[in-house]
Design an enzyme around this catalytic site. Structure first.
Site, PDB file in Angstrom:
ATOM      1  N   MET A 145       0.854  -1.206   0.000  1.00  6.80           N
ATOM      2  CA  MET A 145       0.000   0.000   0.000  1.00  6.80           C
ATOM      3  C   MET A 145       0.880   1.243   0.000  1.00  6.80           C
ATOM      4  SD  MET A 145      -3.071   1.011  -0.291  1.00  6.80           S
ATOM      5  CE  MET A 145      -4.476   0.091   0.333  1.00  6.80           C
ATOM      6  N   GLY A 146       1.622   1.415  -1.105  1.00 10.88           N
ATOM      7  CA  GLY A 146       2.398   2.639  -1.309  1.00 10.88           C
ATOM      8  C   GLY A 146       1.618   3.563  -2.221  1.00 10.88           C
ATOM      9  N   ARG A 147       2.343   4.390  -2.950  1.00  8.00           N
ATOM     10  CA  ARG A 147       1.669   5.399  -3.786  1.00  8.00           C
ATOM     11  C   ARG A 147       0.783   4.763  -4.851  1.00  8.00           C
ATOM     12  NH1 ARG A 147       7.041   7.013  -3.569  1.00  8.00           N
ATOM     13  NH2 ARG A 147       7.481   8.988  -2.524  1.00  8.00           N
ATOM     14  N   ILE A 148       1.268   3.693  -5.472  1.00  5.12           N
ATOM     15  CA  ILE A 148       0.472   3.062  -6.537  1.00  5.12           C
ATOM     16  C   ILE A 148      -0.669   2.252  -5.915  1.00  5.12           C
ATOM     17  CG2 ILE A 148       0.528   1.414  -8.458  1.00  5.12           C
ATOM     18  CD1 ILE A 148       3.504   2.312  -8.891  1.00  5.12           C
ATOM     19  N   ARG A 228       6.948  -6.272 -10.132  1.00  2.00           N
ATOM     20  CA  ARG A 228       8.090  -6.837 -10.851  1.00  2.00           C
ATOM     21  C   ARG A 228       7.860  -8.339 -10.951  1.00  2.00           C
ATOM     22  NH1 ARG A 228       9.018  -2.570 -12.421  1.00  2.00           N
ATOM     23  NH2 ARG A 228      10.926  -1.313 -12.285  1.00  2.00           N
ATOM     24  N   GLU A 257      11.953 -11.126 -18.433  1.00  6.32           N
ATOM     25  CA  GLU A 257      11.095 -10.250 -19.242  1.00  6.32           C
ATOM     26  C   GLU A 257      11.858  -9.869 -20.513  1.00  6.32           C
ATOM     27  OE1 GLU A 257       8.652  -7.421 -16.895  1.00  6.32           O
ATOM     28  OE2 GLU A 257       9.512  -5.966 -18.289  1.00  6.32           O
ATOM     29  N   HIS A 276       4.951  -4.777 -19.948  1.00  9.67           N
ATOM     30  CA  HIS A 276       5.461  -3.762 -19.026  1.00  9.67           C
ATOM     31  C   HIS A 276       4.943  -2.373 -19.436  1.00  9.67           C
ATOM     32  CE1 HIS A 276       8.955  -3.137 -16.008  1.00  9.67           C
ATOM     33  NE2 HIS A 276       8.127  -2.109 -15.931  1.00  9.67           N
TER      34      HIS A 276
HETATM   35  O1  LIG Z   1       8.352  -0.368 -14.108  1.00  6.60           O
HETATM   36  C1  LIG Z   1       8.466   0.826 -14.185  1.00  6.60           C
HETATM   37  C2  LIG Z   1       8.938   1.633 -13.120  1.00  6.60           C
HETATM   38  O2  LIG Z   1       9.492   1.074 -12.167  1.00  6.60           O
HETATM   39  O3  LIG Z   1       8.784   2.848 -13.178  1.00  6.60           O
END
Ligand SMILES: O=CC(=O)O
Length: 315
Positions: A145-148, A228, A257, A276
């Site tokens: 639960m960070g910014r994203i 990731r 990847e 990605h």
């Molecule tokens: O994967 C993309 C980022 O880390 O900004």
């Protein structure tokens, strides 16, 4: 040769980055003549490690065009007094949008349906085919639960979802503002209909979703990874999807990847893979270019970066 500061970069860079660098720095290819290089500009790869830094002793700054810095040895940079900059903040909305697109696409079998609609078997609508799982009213588990993660949780409110989260430490602001409930990982996995991974890749998160964790998920649940690839054990995920032990997975990131063409997961119908694309919008990529070039120029001028990465947070 120009008199501009020489910066090692994984070329070609985007048109935005090229424009922002014009007349300010000379970008030098990774495999080229690295004599006199004073900065490193990366976006996900190649690896920046102690050996590279030792080979480039004049480097004053490492600027990453992205938020994840798992390809950079931040501790080795700190030991050499080289600041590392990244681009947090400007890509949260785009990455959360993609997480939500993948969540709905996995639940509702969107990519499978697209293939079917284009194929020879689609003759007429059949009310019993291709039934998926609902997004609205479901339970979402946000791992990280960070910014994203916060932006994902914010979108979930509009879908009437119950939001669980786990994180290294409680995020009380998200609990208050977004109605998210803290849950240990095992509990979150058992209760969620959608598990969305938004953690950085660190020693603690590498392989955190393995066989045992997948076994805890509901057979009707989907796993979404916008973090990731190495956070998930891909062999264990392949088995879980093949055995229909979970409903589906949607992966914007994989390990490696890209995956080798003959990887068994690519043959499964209940997995969606995107290349990605988390931050891949015109608007966000422009902002990332601006922040990363600002970090680069500040570092070259010996000034504090806009967004310095703290070594301890990424150990
Ligand atoms: O994967 C993309 C980022 O880390 O900004």
């Amino acid at each position: 040769m120009s008199n501009l500061p020489r910066v090692l970069a994984d070329l070609p860079v985007s048109a935005d980055v090229t424009e922002l660098c014009a007349g300010r720095v000379e970008l030098v290819p990774w495999t080229g003549n690295t004599h006199g290089v004073v900065g490193i500009y990366t976006y996900g790869h190649p690896t920046v490690d102690a050996a590279l830094l030792d080979a480039l002793p004049a480097v004053q700054v490492i600027s990453n065009n992205g938020v994840g810095v798992d390809h950079i040895d931040v501790a080795a940079a700190a030991a050499r007094n080289v600041p590392v900059g990244n681009t947090p903040g400007v890509l949260n909305g785009a990455t959360a949008d993609l997480a939500f697109a993948l969540l709905l696409a996995a639940g509702r079998r969107l990519v499978e349906g697209d293939r079917y609609a284009r194929g020879p078997d689609f003759h007429r609508f059949d009310p019993s085919f291709m039934l998926g799982r609902e997004g609205h009213g479901s339970t979402l588990g946000v791992v990280g639960m960070g910014r994203i993660g916060e932006q994902v949780a914010k979108r979930a409110r509009g879908f009437g979802m119950t939001v669980l989260y786990c994180n290294r430490r409680r995020n009380e602001a998200a609990e208050v503002a977004l109605g998210a409930t803290f849950a240990p990982l095992d509990d979150l996995l058992e209760r969620s209909d959608y598990v969305v991974l938004t953690v950085p890749l660190t020693a603690q998160t590498r392989g955190m979703i393995g066989r045992a964790e997948l076994a805890r998920m509901k057979p009707t649940a989907s796993l979404i990874n916008v973090a990731r690839g190495a956070v998930v054990d891909v062999a264990a995920l392949t088995d879980a999807l093949r055995g229909r032990r979970i409903h589906a997975a949607a992966l914007d990131v994989t390990d490696p990847e890209p995956l080798p063409r003959d990887h068994p997961i690519l043959a499964l119908p209940n997995v969606i893979i995107t290349p990605h694309l988390g931050s891949a919008t015109v608007e966000t990529r422009r902002r990332m270019a601006e922040v990363s070039i600002d970090n680069l120029m500040l570092g070259l001028a010996g000034k504090a970066l806009l967004h310095p990465v703290q070594p301890l947070a990424h150990g």
